[in-house]
Design an enzyme around this catalytic site. Structure first.
Site, short mmCIF file in Angstrom:
data_model
loop_
_atom_site.label_atom_id
_atom_site.label_comp_id
_atom_site.label_asym_id
_atom_site.label_seq_id
_atom_site.Cartn_x
_atom_site.Cartn_y
_atom_site.Cartn_z
N GLU A 1 17.86 -18.92 -2.08
CA GLU A 1 17.60 -17.68 -2.83
C GLU A 1 17.21 -18.03 -4.28
O GLU A 1 16.32 -17.42 -4.86
CB GLU A 1 18.83 -16.76 -2.78
CG GLU A 1 18.81 -15.56 -3.70
CD GLU A 1 17.65 -14.59 -3.48
OE1 GLU A 1 16.88 -14.76 -2.53
OE2 GLU A 1 17.50 -13.65 -4.30
N CYS B 1 0.82 -1.21 0.00
CA CYS B 1 0.00 0.00 0.00
C CYS B 1 0.86 1.26 0.00
O CYS B 1 1.92 1.30 0.62
CB CYS B 1 -0.88 0.03 1.23
SG CYS B 1 -2.02 -1.34 1.29
N TRP C 1 -2.80 -2.83 -1.64
CA TRP C 1 -2.39 -4.22 -1.81
C TRP C 1 -3.24 -5.00 -0.82
O TRP C 1 -3.11 -4.84 0.39
CB TRP C 1 -0.90 -4.34 -1.50
CG TRP C 1 -0.32 -5.69 -1.71
CD1 TRP C 1 0.11 -6.23 -2.90
CD2 TRP C 1 -0.09 -6.69 -0.72
NE1 TRP C 1 0.59 -7.50 -2.70
CE2 TRP C 1 0.48 -7.81 -1.37
CE3 TRP C 1 -0.30 -6.76 0.65
CZ2 TRP C 1 0.84 -8.97 -0.70
CZ3 TRP C 1 0.05 -7.92 1.33
CH2 TRP C 1 0.61 -9.01 0.66
N ASN D 1 -2.46 3.08 5.52
CA ASN D 1 -1.50 1.97 5.42
C ASN D 1 -1.39 1.35 6.79
O ASN D 1 -1.33 2.08 7.78
CB ASN D 1 -0.11 2.47 5.02
CG ASN D 1 0.00 2.78 3.56
OD1 ASN D 1 -0.95 2.62 2.81
ND2 ASN D 1 1.17 3.25 3.14
N GLY D 2 -1.31 0.04 6.85
CA GLY D 2 -1.20 -0.63 8.16
C GLY D 2 -2.37 -1.58 8.35
O GLY D 2 -3.05 -1.94 7.39
N HIS E 1 16.97 -37.78 3.59
CA HIS E 1 16.11 -37.78 4.78
C HIS E 1 14.69 -37.39 4.42
O HIS E 1 13.92 -36.98 5.28
CB HIS E 1 16.70 -36.85 5.85
CG HIS E 1 18.08 -37.27 6.25
ND1 HIS E 1 18.32 -38.38 7.02
CD2 HIS E 1 19.30 -36.76 5.94
CE1 HIS E 1 19.62 -38.53 7.19
NE2 HIS E 1 20.25 -37.55 6.52
N ARG F 1 5.94 -0.46 -5.81
CA ARG F 1 5.87 -1.21 -4.56
C ARG F 1 4.90 -2.39 -4.67
O ARG F 1 4.88 -3.26 -3.81
CB ARG F 1 5.41 -0.29 -3.43
CG ARG F 1 6.34 0.87 -3.18
CD ARG F 1 5.63 1.98 -2.43
NE ARG F 1 5.25 1.59 -1.11
CZ ARG F 1 5.97 1.79 -0.02
NH1 ARG F 1 7.12 2.40 -0.12
NH2 ARG F 1 5.56 1.39 1.15
N GLU G 1 8.92 -16.84 -7.23
CA GLU G 1 8.18 -15.58 -7.17
C GLU G 1 7.88 -14.98 -8.55
O GLU G 1 6.87 -14.30 -8.70
CB GLU G 1 8.82 -14.55 -6.23
CG GLU G 1 10.12 -13.96 -6.63
CD GLU G 1 10.62 -12.93 -5.60
OE1 GLU G 1 11.83 -12.75 -5.52
OE2 GLU G 1 9.81 -12.30 -4.92
N LYS H 1 13.69 -16.95 -6.03
CA LYS H 1 13.62 -16.16 -7.27
C LYS H 1 12.74 -16.86 -8.28
O LYS H 1 11.89 -16.25 -8.91
CB LYS H 1 15.02 -16.02 -7.88
CG LYS H 1 15.93 -14.87 -7.68
CD LYS H 1 15.52 -13.49 -7.58
CE LYS H 1 14.64 -13.11 -6.45
NZ LYS H 1 15.25 -12.56 -5.28
N LYS I 1 6.58 -4.79 -3.49
CA LYS I 1 8.01 -4.50 -3.35
C LYS I 1 8.38 -4.24 -1.90
O LYS I 1 9.44 -4.64 -1.44
CB LYS I 1 8.37 -3.29 -4.23
CG LYS I 1 9.84 -2.91 -4.22
CD LYS I 1 10.69 -4.00 -4.87
CE LYS I 1 12.17 -3.74 -4.70
NZ LYS I 1 12.95 -4.99 -4.90
O1 M6R Z 1 12.90 -4.61 1.71
P1 M6R Z 1 13.31 -5.89 2.34
O2 M6R Z 1 14.67 -6.32 1.98
O3 M6R Z 1 13.14 -5.86 3.85
O4 M6R Z 1 12.29 -6.97 1.80
C1 M6R Z 1 12.31 -8.29 2.25
C2 M6R Z 1 11.52 -9.20 1.34
O5 M6R Z 1 10.18 -8.79 1.29
C3 M6R Z 1 12.09 -9.24 -0.09
O6 M6R Z 1 13.43 -9.61 -0.09
C4 M6R Z 1 11.28 -10.22 -0.95
O7 M6R Z 1 11.47 -11.53 -0.49
C5 M6R Z 1 11.68 -10.09 -2.43
N1 M6R Z 1 10.51 -10.08 -3.25
C6 M6R Z 1 12.55 -11.20 -2.89
O8 M6R Z 1 12.87 -11.10 -4.24
#
Ligand code: M6R
Length: 607
Positions: A479, A2, A74, A98-99, A502, A27, A486, A483, A602
């Site tokens: 990681e 948001c 959002w 927001n919140g 396991h 965002r 997402e 990637k 974001k």
């Molecule tokens: O702004 P931040 O680094 O605190 O954000 C953390 C996560 O929300 C962020 O890394 C998210 O996992 C990304 N979309 C990963 O690509």
């Protein structure tokens, strides 16, 4: 996530509101809306979907006024529909929030019993209804807002319009950022300082518990009890906002290509004059005292912390815990006062990471923030800050920020190693020399488009994928899996390869792509043995290793990609690049929105 933008100005504000929203759109959002006071009435336009829908609506049915509020939503409570989009309003009041209002359910029951009619499924509407309820009982605008805020549980960054006061804009904050920008023609307000670029000359960051009232020429600040407070605006040093894709198809691809330059910028920022060591702005006396590190973060930033754990334990001999921020403050971990608590966040606004920082501060720990956005809440509240110098990252999937976080952590590792006398000067000199040459190697790796396209064709029709690694590469595997999932929407899991038998080995068959990260290190032999176990069950193996590693596995892998030799401590940075690009090209070939993947934002500013 948001975003809020608002304006009170000597000139019409509608265009400012729409431009403000488009600055916030990176965002992530799923609906948007604006409300403006026009001829003494609050008028509102809202639309589900892209901002363009709102823009067309406003063009078809223009609303104009000198004061207005705007929001990108959002969805958290209720579907991403027009009726759930902000601003929420009654005849008297309009609110963008927001919140989260945690007690919205009980508020709603109470207000409905008093005859209030709710229009949406959102928690935020309860704020507009509650303020209206107090107004109708005869309270002034300011008191109605103040009393409502005292009844709300949860967090808010809030902008409010009152029909009764058509030239006054109210703002309030608890836990969700708001920044006020002053210009010659009035004030602008946003949840993200970047949106004030080109508009404000000075800014004030609202603090938790503050409530402000703005007109074109005046800003009055109070606390929630109604006591007047002083505030000091500071000159606004605008962050350079990369607005374009510079000829790339997507921001994500552009940001991946920026990584060699980001690495170099980050390195040079901390490089000593003799180019032999990295010097960090943390006093030696603090680093020498550190007996343990607790790294706290979310998502990609968390995985950067996982990589750092391996580096710091090995190079500085210090124990490191790495915590998911949303778990950290609830698990009542005994915290050692000699621990250095490190909070990692690209945005510096992630709600869970910020809450974890507040928790650690209360427990008396020294807090270090590793952030990209230097004016962010997390940066402002930490004892020490290490900016990662990545520049604005627009793609929701974090890439260059991860590389910059790793670079910053590597420097911190060296500083801790030096402070604990675990690391010799010669070893540090050798690594720094290799780091200076590394950007060129990164560029070469990024340029191998055909290799990534070949992998993406392999992954294109899969429903699942498995990422494996051992040691530090097991953190990278996580990681890589994040990637891929997402942006390609392929379910991906990551495991330390030694853990395979396991349980996860049961998943392996001829349909499952298995992506193995096996650089030349002391665990390479073990990694390749694990890989043979996968091959024996028919798994479709894609291997990233060095030349000899690929040769050794040639007859049982589907694809093998050899990476050139680099210093062992640089391998995580090097092996990140193919993982990012395979995710990018797979998402692309599947026709997905690479920069704004579905359901994601974001900057995650709610818990
Ligand atoms: O702004 P931040 O680094 O605190 O954000 C953390 C996560 O929300 C962020 O890394 C998210 O996992 C990304 N979309 C990963 O690509």
């Amino acid at each position: 996530m948001c975003g809020i933008f608002a304006a009170v100005n000597q000139n019409p504000v509608t265009q400012h509101l729409l431009t403000g929203l488009s600055c916030l759109s990176y965002r992530g959002y799923d609906s948007s809306g604006i409300a403006v006071i026009e001829n003494g009435l609050i008028r509102r336009q809202r639309a589900a979907g892209k901002l363009e829908n709102l823009r067309q609506l406003v063009e078809g049915n223009p609303i104009q006024g000198l004061i207005g509020i705007a929001h990108t939503r959002w969805a958290t409570h209720g579907l991403p529909t027009e009726k759930n989009a902000h601003p929420h309003m009654t005849e008297e009041v309009a609110v963008a929030h927001n919140g989260i209002v945690e007690n919205h359910h009980s508020l709603k029951l109470r207000l409905e019993a008093q005859g209030c009619e709710f229009q949406s499924e959102t928690d935020s509407e309860s704020i507009a209804q509650l303020i209206t309820f107090h107004l109708r009982r005869g309270m002034s605008c300011q008191d109605a807002l103040r009393v409502a805020l005292q009844e709300i549980e949860g967090s808010y960054g809030l902008v409010v319009l009152f029909r009764q006061q058509p030239d006054q804009l109210y703002v309030a904050r608890r836990g969700s950022p708001l920044v006020i920008g002053r210009s010659n023609d009035g004030y602008f307000v946003s949840s993200d300082e970047n949106a004030l670029s080109g508009l404000a000359t000075q800014v004030y960051h609202l603090q938790d518990g503050e409530l402000g009232r703005l007109s074109t020429s005046l800003f009055r600040l109070r606390d929630i009890q109604g006591n007047q407070k002083a505030c000091r605006f500071v000159d606004f040093h605008q962050m350079h906002v990369d607005s374009g894709k510079d000829g790339f198809d997507h921001f994500m691809l552009k940001e991946i290509h920026e990584q060699p330059a980001v690495f170099e910028r980050c390195l040079r920022q901390y490089l000593s004059e003799d180019q032999e060591r990295l010097e960090y702005p943390i006093p030696g006396s603090i680093l020498e005292k550190v007996s343990r590190l607790t790294i706290v973060a979310c998502g990609t930033s968390f995985y950067a912390g996982q990589v750092a754990k391996y580096w710091i334990e090995r190079v500085a001999g210090l124990p490191v815990d790495v915590d998911i921020a949303s778990e950290f403050r609830y698990r009542q971990a005994p915290l050692d006062q000699q621990s250095l608590a490190v909070f990692v966040s690209q945005s510096g606004e992630t709600a869970d990471t910020y809450a974890a920082l507040q928790h650690a501060r209360k427990r008396g720990l020294t807090c270090l923030a590793i952030v990209n956005v230097v004016n962010s809440t997390i940066a402002r509240e930490a004892d020490y800050v290490l900016p990662i110098h990545a520049g604005t990252e627009v793609g929701v999937a974090s890439t260059k920020a991860f590389i910059a976080q790793l670079t910053t952590f590597l420097g911190l590792t060296l500083a801790l190693g030096r402070a604990s006398a675990y690391l010799g000067a010669e070893a540090e000199r050798a690594l720094v020399a290799e780091m200076l040459n590394f950007p060129e190697q990164m560029s070469q790796l990024i340029s191998q488009k055909s290799m990534y396209s070949a992998i993406s064709r392999e992954l294109r029709h899969c429903s699942n994928a498995l990422f494996l690694g051992r040691g530090i590469s097991s953190a990278l595997a996580q990681e890589g899996a994040l990637k891929l999932k997402e942006i390609s929407y392929i379910h991906a899991e990551a495991y330390p390869a030694g853990e395979l038998k396991h349980g996860p080995l049961a998943l392996v068959d001829e349909h499952l792509p298995v992506i193995m990260i096996a650089p030349r290190d002391e665990l390479l032999g073990k990694s390749l043995s694990n890989l043979r176990e996968v091959a024996a069950r028919g798994g479709r193996i894609i291997l990233f290793s060095d030349k000899e590693g690929i040769e050794e596995c040639r007859d049982f892998i589907v694809q093998g990609h050899a990476l050139p030799p680099v210093h062992e401590l640089l391998q995580p940075l090097q092996y990140t690049i193919p993982l990012q690009l395979l995710a990018y090209y797979t998402a692309l070939i599947r026709g997905n929105d690479v920069d704004q993947p579905r359901n994601l934002a974001k900057s995650v500013t709610v818990e």
